[in-house]
Design a protein around this motif. Sequence first.
Motif, PDB file in Angstrom:
ATOM      1  N   GLU A 138       3.564  94.494  45.026  1.00  0.00           N
ATOM      2  CA  GLU A 138       4.179  94.349  45.952  1.00  0.00           C
ATOM      3  C   GLU A 138       5.690  93.708  45.440  1.00  0.00           C
ATOM      4  O   GLU A 138       5.411  92.209  45.651  1.00  0.00           O
ATOM      5  CB  GLU A 138       2.997  92.945  46.865  1.00  0.00           C
ATOM      6  N   ARG A 141      11.142  94.226  47.249  1.00  0.00           N
ATOM      7  CA  ARG A 141      11.869  94.059  49.007  1.00  0.00           C
ATOM      8  C   ARG A 141      12.475  94.812  49.292  1.00  0.00           C
ATOM      9  O   ARG A 141      13.309  95.799  48.179  1.00  0.00           O
ATOM     10  CB  ARG A 141      12.234  92.171  48.822  1.00  0.00           C
ATOM     11  N   TYR A 180       6.677  98.208  46.353  1.00  0.00           N
ATOM     12  CA  TYR A 180       7.044  97.485  48.453  1.00  0.00           C
ATOM     13  C   TYR A 180       5.552  96.709  48.919  1.00  0.00           C
ATOM     14  O   TYR A 180       5.103  97.417  48.925  1.00  0.00           O
ATOM     15  CB  TYR A 180       8.268  98.416  49.317  1.00  0.00           C
ATOM     16  N   ASP A 184       7.488  95.082  54.152  1.00  0.00           N
ATOM     17  CA  ASP A 184       9.133  95.197  53.605  1.00  0.00           C
ATOM     18  C   ASP A 184       9.046  96.932  53.531  1.00  0.00           C
ATOM     19  O   ASP A 184       9.883  97.600  53.978  1.00  0.00           O
ATOM     20  CB  ASP A 184       9.573  94.453  52.061  1.00  0.00           C
TER      21      ASP A 184
END
Length: 267
Positions: A138, A141, A180, A184
């Motif tokens: 993660e 963005r 991502y 996002d």
Amino acid sequence: MTFLHLTIIALIQGITEFLPISSSGHLILLPNLSGMADQGQVIDVAVHVGTLGAVIVYFWSDVREALFGTGRLLRGKVDTRGAFLALCLAIATVPVIVVGFVLNLTGLDDAMRSVAVIGWTMIIFGIVLYWADHTGAEEKRAEGWSLRDAWIMGLWQAVALIPGTSRSGITITAARRLGYARHDAARLSMLMSIPTIIASGTLLGLEVAADADLQAARDGAIGAALAFVSALLALTLMMRLLRSVSFTPYVVYRLILGVILLWIAYT
């Protein structure tokens, strides 16, 4: 077409278009499992226009930036974030247009509209979504979307032409594998839906324009309005939940529905 029938179709399209559970799969299943008459392409176009309006409203700041950027892109300039976003969206849309054209030309798109196909894709791509969601990093963005990632997500998006796959589901899967964050990944997936829906809606619209009449136009307007409201509510809820909840609930739904559909198809 009765108001109840229109409402059911619009709610199915509006709620499932942006959730990773396949709107096209549910719309195909409705006449197959309920005995209702097929809604036809006019209504299909109308409810897609309704959901298109919802995603444009929800992501208006991004859409406005991409619209201004498109003008610069057409002049050969990629010197603003909006122009770069427009370029990424264009690149991500190419594969689905090419593959969609081939499927339409060969008739394979109609051949895949079966309960068994939807059952298998529900299960298979539900598992793939779970895997990507729980193994993907993660770290990225949406603001850092690259041309390479746009192309990869576009290739995955083309797979969604198989009924039951889910356009949002497969693009979110791709984005999660690329690293991502959940929110996002969903944001990029929704933005990718805009040119895709415009392209598919234009193609369908050209096919049905000659046959449309006043009654069909009225039904279409009602369907579009209902789809817009339901899609906006579903999109708002999903985007809020993704700040604290994974995609697992959608995966569970896909698996349960897939098993039921395979049982219906093979018994």
